[in-house]
Motif scaffolding. Sequence first.
Motif, PDB file in Angstrom:
ATOM      1  N   CYS A 113       0.849  -1.185   0.000  1.00  0.00           N
ATOM      2  CA  CYS A 113       0.000   0.000   0.000  1.00  0.00           C
ATOM      3  C   CYS A 113       0.882   1.232   0.000  1.00  0.00           C
ATOM      4  O   CYS A 113       1.942   1.235   0.623  1.00  0.00           O
TER       5      CYS A 113
ATOM      6  N   CYS B 195      -5.828  -1.947   2.897  1.00  0.00           N
ATOM      7  CA  CYS B 195      -4.791  -0.966   3.245  1.00  0.00           C
ATOM      8  C   CYS B 195      -5.285   0.015   4.311  1.00  0.00           C
ATOM      9  O   CYS B 195      -4.575   0.301   5.272  1.00  0.00           O
TER      10      CYS B 195
ATOM     11  N   THR C 212      -2.608  -8.284   2.031  1.00  0.00           N
ATOM     12  CA  THR C 212      -3.173  -7.261   1.152  1.00  0.00           C
ATOM     13  C   THR C 212      -3.138  -7.825  -0.266  1.00  0.00           C
ATOM     14  O   THR C 212      -2.266  -7.518  -1.060  1.00  0.00           O
TER      15      THR C 212
END
Length: 139
Positions: A40, A83, A96
């Motif tokens: 992220c 994120c 993620t």
Amino acid sequence: MTRLSSATATAVRGAGVLALACAALFVTAAPAPAATNYTCTKPAYRKTSVNYGIYAGQSWEWKALVGTGQSGNSKARVKEIQCLLKYTHKVDPGATDGLWGPRTRAAVVKYQSSARLPADGIVGPQTWRSLRVGGYYVP
């Protein structure tokens, strides 16, 4: 002891080689690739003419329904949720990876409960707004 004819011995040897080759295929086959774990960008405030809030570099969504069985489950939206949960609100959704799984859903429910939102595990307009503006519900 029975002696095999040369044709039979060749066939048996050929079958043995084929069996060994098949066994080697199973032993050396590569495992299935793991889901990609995206990074992220550092969540930061972003302002447009209509909306402002925290943006993690994946999607600037505010209204789509994202969750189990929802049509808005694009990878970018799910990555944005993961994120925001992980780096802004300190709730761990797991990897993620942009996939809506049980850990992501559980993290959303936990976040919704802490933000005094209906804890249904679906990210809709109220949850998006709360994720974006700092962790509390803003009507």
